[in-house]
Design a protein around this motif. Structure first.
Motif, short mmCIF file in Angstrom:
data_model
loop_
_atom_site.label_atom_id
_atom_site.label_comp_id
_atom_site.label_asym_id
_atom_site.label_seq_id
_atom_site.Cartn_x
_atom_site.Cartn_y
_atom_site.Cartn_z
N ASN A 141 88.72 33.17 13.05
CA ASN A 141 89.98 32.53 13.04
C ASN A 141 91.11 33.32 13.15
O ASN A 141 91.15 34.67 13.12
CB ASN A 141 90.35 32.08 11.61
CG ASN A 141 89.17 31.00 11.11
OD1 ASN A 141 88.02 31.52 10.57
ND2 ASN A 141 89.32 29.68 11.27
N GLU A 169 89.08 21.62 11.78
CA GLU A 169 89.97 22.76 11.27
C GLU A 169 90.68 22.66 9.82
O GLU A 169 91.25 21.55 9.64
CB GLU A 169 90.97 23.06 12.37
CG GLU A 169 91.68 24.66 12.36
CD GLU A 169 92.11 25.11 11.19
OE1 GLU A 169 92.02 26.44 10.87
OE2 GLU A 169 93.05 24.25 10.61
N SER A 173 94.81 28.61 14.06
CA SER A 173 93.55 27.74 14.63
C SER A 173 92.40 28.56 14.25
O SER A 173 92.26 29.44 13.61
CB SER A 173 93.78 27.97 16.01
OG SER A 173 94.87 27.38 16.70
N THR A 174 91.28 27.74 14.61
CA THR A 174 89.89 28.40 14.40
C THR A 174 89.15 28.50 15.70
O THR A 174 89.26 27.67 16.31
CB THR A 174 89.23 27.27 13.26
OG1 THR A 174 89.58 27.44 12.06
CG2 THR A 174 87.53 27.51 13.11
N SER A 210 87.46 25.52 7.32
CA SER A 210 86.98 24.83 8.38
C SER A 210 85.46 24.23 8.14
O SER A 210 84.71 25.07 7.46
CB SER A 210 87.31 25.03 9.92
OG SER A 210 88.47 25.75 9.90
N ASP A 247 95.17 24.21 14.47
CA ASP A 247 95.32 24.23 13.18
C ASP A 247 95.46 22.82 12.53
O ASP A 247 96.11 21.79 13.15
CB ASP A 247 96.81 24.74 12.52
CG ASP A 247 96.79 24.62 11.15
OD1 ASP A 247 96.07 25.10 10.47
OD2 ASP A 247 98.09 24.42 10.84
#
Length: 745
Positions: free
Chosen positions: A721, A619, A630-631, A581, A686
Motif C-alpha cells: 500500500n 480497499e 490506495s492499495t 483491505s 482509497d
C-alpha cells in the motif's frame, strides 16, 4: 627409473582480496569569478549503493602541503552512479548552480589550486585508509601537474576505481574556468555506463576437471544504447542463477537504456593443470569496457607412489616386510625381488603362487583412497595364466585382466580401479590368484579428499537444503508484525558436519528476491568453522512495505555439493491502521461450461477463453478505512479449493489470463496446483472496489467429461500500500471465496 617420484601436497584454501565500494573524487573546482562557489564532487562508481551510516568516509584537504582539514560524509545513502557535492558556501553555490550542495564544509571545499584532496575510509588522515587522492600529500601544488588554480579538474569518464596514488592520466584539467564552465552533480550523466560492484577473490587451488565454489559480483547499466555482453575467459564459467553455468557469452538486455542490478556468479572450472588467469570482459556499444580479473590454480589430486626402492632384494621367496615410501610398512608373503629378471623399472616384487598365499599388503595408510593403480607383468617363462586381485580394507575391489601364456611375455600392464572413495585410514592388499608367478611394481593411489559439509539449523531444528518449506519451528517464518514500529530478529546456526574446515566467503550471506530490503543481516558467522563445530548468524525482519515477503538466502562456503546453501524465509507486515483491505469472491454458483472451443495458445480477448472465476478487491475492507491511501496488488495466487477433482491443472489448463472490465491485464502459465500472476501492480483507490475475472483456455485431450474445477484466493497473495496502508485480511475462510465449475463436451 621410468617414474619420477614426487609428492604433491593439495591444499584447499581461499585467498581473500580486500574490496570496498568504489567512491572516487570526480571533480575539483576553483572558480575564477567567485571563490565562494568552489566545490569538490564525489562519485559512486560502483553497482551498489554506499551506506555512509555503516562505513565512515572522510574528505580531507591539505592546504598547500601544510595543515589538514576534514569533513565526515554524513549523507545516509549514495546511490550507484550518483554524485555527492561538497561546497564552500551554500548560498553562493545555490545562486551559481541552481541547486543546493549535498554538504557544506567551508574549511574543506576551499582549495585554491595548490591543495590536495583525498578520501579516507574508517578514519581520517591520522588513522584511516587512503582510498582515492587528487594531488600529492605533503606537497604544495603550485607548478605541479595537478595544480588547478582558477581551473577545474574532471575525472575521465573511463575511470571507475579509486586510486590512492596521484595519476595525471586519469584527469582532464581545464584552465581559466568561471561559474558557467563548471559542472557539479552531473559526472558521467547521459554517458553510457557499466558499473561493477567489486573485484573477485583468488579462487585458490582447484582440482582440474572439477568446479570451484562460486563467487559473485553485481552489475548495472545506465544510459546504454545496446545490451551488455559478458564474456568469460578460458577455464572460467558464469551464471545468472547459480544453477546453469556457461563458458559462452551472457547477454543482459537493456530496457530504455538501463540494465537493472544483476548478480553474476563465477566458477573456476580448469581443464588442465597450472595457474590460470584472465579477465571477464563486459561490453556495451559506446560504453567503457569493464574487466573483472579472475585467477586460480589448477592441481591434480595428490599422488602416492610405492616404487619398491627400499625393498631389500631377497633372491629367494620369503615372507617379511620393509619400510617403503612415506614410511608406509609393506608386508609380503612368499615373494622375492624382480631385480635383473622380470623387473618393472628395474625394481618390483615377484609373487609366487596362489596356493602359497603369495601377496603384498600395506600397513595402515591415512588420507583416504579415491583411485588405485598398479603395474604388473608375467614373471618367468612358464605357460599358464597370471592374474592379481586388489583388496581395500580386506574387501575385494576387483581382479585384473588375465595374462595368457607367452603372448604376454614382457608386456607391462596397468590395473586401475576408480571411485573407491573411502575416507580416513585404509589398507591395500594385492594377491596373486593364479598358479604362476607375477611381478608387481609402482603401486599408486590418490587420496580421497576430505570434505567440509554444511548443515543449517534454526531453533535447533534442521533447515533442509534448497527446500521452500517455511516454518516457525525452524525460524524460517518470522511471523506477522506491524510495518512501522516492530522488527523480529531470529538466529541461525551453521554446523560443519564434515571432516575438513568449512571456509565461508568474505561475503558469506546473500539475501535476494522481491522486497529483500525488508530483511537485514544483523550478525555474521565465523569465516572458518572446524569439523563438528558451529557458528551463528542473525537475520532481522524490519519491513518497509506492507504485505508478505518471501526471500531467498544463500550461504557461500567450501562445501562442494551444497554451495551456496539455499533456504527461504518469510515475514508478513500488517501495517498500523485499524482496518485493512480484503479480497472476496463474487459468487459461489455451480456452473456448467463447454470448453471444447476454448483452446487458444494465447488469450488476447475474452472471446478467446472461458470465464471461470470472479473476485473483488475492497480497499479498506467492507467498511473502508481512514488512511487516505490506495492499495496495490503486487501478485495474485489462485489455488485449488476442496471440491476440485482435477489432480494436475498444468496438464488440463493451457493458459490463464486476468481481466478487468473485459480488458486483459496479465497472462500466465499454469502450475500443477496454482495459477500465479506476478508483477501485477494493480491500484485500488482509497475506499474503492475493483472487480476482476479469471479466464482460461484448455488442453482438451487431457480433460474428462464432468470433471470439477474449484478456485479460491490463496493466503499467499502479496499486497502493498502507498504510505504503509494495511492490506492483509482475506475473507478466504468463507464459502463466498470459492467458485465451482463443471466441464462438459
Amino acid at each position: 627409473m621410468k617414474f619420477s617420484k614426487f609428492i604433491l601436497v593439495f591444499i584447499f584454501f581461499f585467498l581473500f582480496i580486500k574490496t570496498y565500494a568504489q567512491l572516487i573524487i570526480s571533480e575539483v573546482a576553483d572558480t575564477k569569478d567567485n571563490a565562494n562557489t568552489r566545490f569538490v564532487e564525489l562519485y559512486n562508481a560502483s553497482a551498489i549503493d554506499i551506506d555512509f551510516s555503516e562505513i565512515d568516509y572522510y574528505l580531507v584537504r591539505q592546504s598547500g602541503g601544510a595543515g589538514f582539514y576534514r569533513t565526515k560524509i554524513d549523507n545516509n545513502i549514495l546511490a550507484s552512479g550518483e554524485t555527492y557535492v561538497i561546497a564552500k558556501n551554500d548560498d553562493d553555490f545555490f545562486s551559481a548552480y541552481g541547486f543546493h550542495p549535498d554538504e557544506t564544509a567551508s574549511n574543506v571545499a576551499i582549495g585554491n589550486g595548490d591543495d590536495m584532496y583525498a578520501i579516507y575510509k574508517n578514519g581520517d588522515e591520522s588513522n584511516g585508509e587512503l582510498i582515492d587522492i587528487y594531488g600529492v600529500i605533503d606537497t604544495d601544488g603550485t607548478g605541479e601537474d595537478w595544480e588547478y588554480t582558477d581551473s577545474k579538474a574532471v575525472r575521465n569518464s573511463n575511470i571507475f576505481s579509486p586510486n590512492n596514488t596521484w595519476t595525471f592520466s586519469e584527469w582532464t584539467i581545464t584552465n581559466n574556468q568561471n561559474i558557467s564552465d563548471m559542472s557539479p552533480g552531473v559526472h558521467n550523466e547521459n554517458i553510457p555506463q557499466i558499473l561493477i560492484s567489486e573485484s573477485l577473490q583468488n579462487f585458490g587451488n582447484v582440482i582440474f576437471n572439477q568446479k570451484s565454489s562460486p563467487q559473485f559480483y553485481k552489475i548495472i547499466g545506465k544510459n546504454l544504447i545496446q545490451n551488455i555482453t559478458i564474456s568469460p575467459p578460458e577455464h572460467f564459467k558464469i551464471s545468472l542463477d547459480n544453477i546453469t553455468y556457461t563458458n559462452s557469452n551472457i547477454i543482459l538486455n537493456q530496457v530504455d537504456g538501463n540494465v537493472e542490478l544483476t548478480t553474476i556468479y563465477v566458477k573456476f572450472c580448469p581443464t588442465n593443470i597450472g595457474e590460470k588467469s584472465g579477465n571477464i570482459i563486459v561490453t556495451s556499444e559506446n560504453a567503457n569496457n569493464r574487466n573483472i580479473f579472475v585467477m586460480g590454480n589448477s592441481v591434480d589430486l595428490p599422488l602416492n607412489l610405492e616404487t619398491f626402492e627400499n625393498y631389500n632384494h631377497d633372491e629367494s621367496y620369503l615372507t617379511s616386510d620393509f619400510i617403503g615410501n612415506n614410511n608406509i610398512t609393506w608386508n609380503y608373503v612368499m615373494s622375492k625381488n624382480a631385480f635383473g629378471n622380470f623387473e618393472i623399472d628395474a625394481e618390483g616384487l615377484v609373487m609366487k603362487t596362489n596356493s602359497e598365499n603369495s601377496a603384498c599388503f600395506s600397513g595402515t595408510i591415512s588420507g583416504g583412497i579415491a583411485n588405485f593403480s598398479v603395474q604388473f607383468r608375467k614373471a618367468h617363462i612358464g605357460t599358464g595364466e597370471r592374474q592379481i586381485e586388489v583388496f581395500i580394507n580386506d574387501i575385494s575391489k576387483g581382479m585384473s585382466q588375465i595374462l595368457n601364456d607367452d603372448e604376454n611375455l614382457g608386456i607391462i600392464e596397468n590395473f586401475e580401479i576408480e571411485n573407491i572413495n573411502i575416507e580416513g585410514d585404509f589398507t591395500i592388499k594385492i594377491k596373486n590368484i593364479k598358479e604362476d608367478q607375477v611381478t608387481i611394481d609402482n603401486i599408486s593411489w590418490t587420496n580421497y579428499p576430505p570434505e567440509a559439509k554444511i548443515s543449517l539449523y534454526g531453533n535447533n531444528q534442521n533447515i533442509e537444503y534448497n527446500s521452500n518449506e517455511i516454518s516457525t519451528e525452524n525460524n524460517t517464518n518470522f511471523g506477522e508484525i506491524n510495518v512501522l514500529n516492530e522488527n523480529v530478529i531470529k538466529e541461525f546456526t551453521i554446523k560443519n558436519v564434515g571432516n575438513e574446515n568449512l571456509i565461508l566467503q568474505e561475503t558469506p550471506i546473500l539475501i535476494s528476491g522481491a522486497s529483500s530490503d525488508n530483511f537485514q543481516i544483523t550478525s555474521l558467522p565465523s569465516l572458518t568453522i572446524a569439523p563438528n563445530e558451529s557458528s551463528n548468524f542473525s537475520l532481522k525482519f524490519d519491513p518497509i512495505d506492507v504485505g508478505t515477503t518471501i526471500v531467498k538466502v544463500e550461504i557461500f562456503s567450501s562445501d562442494i555439493e551444497k554451495n551456496p546453501y539455499i533456504f527461504y524465509i518469510k515475514g508478513k507486515s500488517l501495517g498500523n491502521n485499524s482496518s485493512s483491505s480484503d479480497i472476496i469472491s463474487l459468487g459461489n454458483e455451480e456452473e456448467t461450461i463447454s470448453y471444447k472451443e476454448k483452446i487458444s495458445e494465447n488469450i488476447n480477448s475474452i472471446n478467446d477463453a472461458q470465464k471461470v472465476f470472479s473476485f473483488q478487491i475492497r480497499e479498506g475492507g467492507e467498511n473502508g478505512d481512514d488512511d487516505n491511501f490506495s492499495t496495490f496488488l503486487n501478485s495474485l495466487i489462485i489455488e485449488k479449493a476442496e471440491n476440485n477433482s482435477v489432480e494436475n491443472w498444468k496438464n488440463t489448463i493451457k493458459k490463464a489470463a486476468l481481466f478487468h472490465n473485459e480488458n486483459k491485464i496479465l497472462e500466465t502459465e499454469v502450475l500443477e496446483e496454482k495459477i500465479i500472476f506476478e508483477n501485477c501492480n494493480l491500484e485500488i483507490l482509497d475506499d474503492a472496489n475493483k472487480n476482476f475475472d479469471l479466464y482460461l483456455t484448455f488442453e482438451t485431450e487431457n480433460i474428462i467429461d464432468n470433471q470439477f474445477f474449484q478456485f479460491k484466493i490463496s493466503e499467499e497473495n502479496i499486497c502493498t500500500n502507498a504510505e504503509n496502508s494495511a492490506f492483509g485480511d482475506f475473507n478466504i475462510s468463507s464459502e463466498i471465496n470459492k467458485n465451482k465449475i463443471i466441464v462438459i463436451f
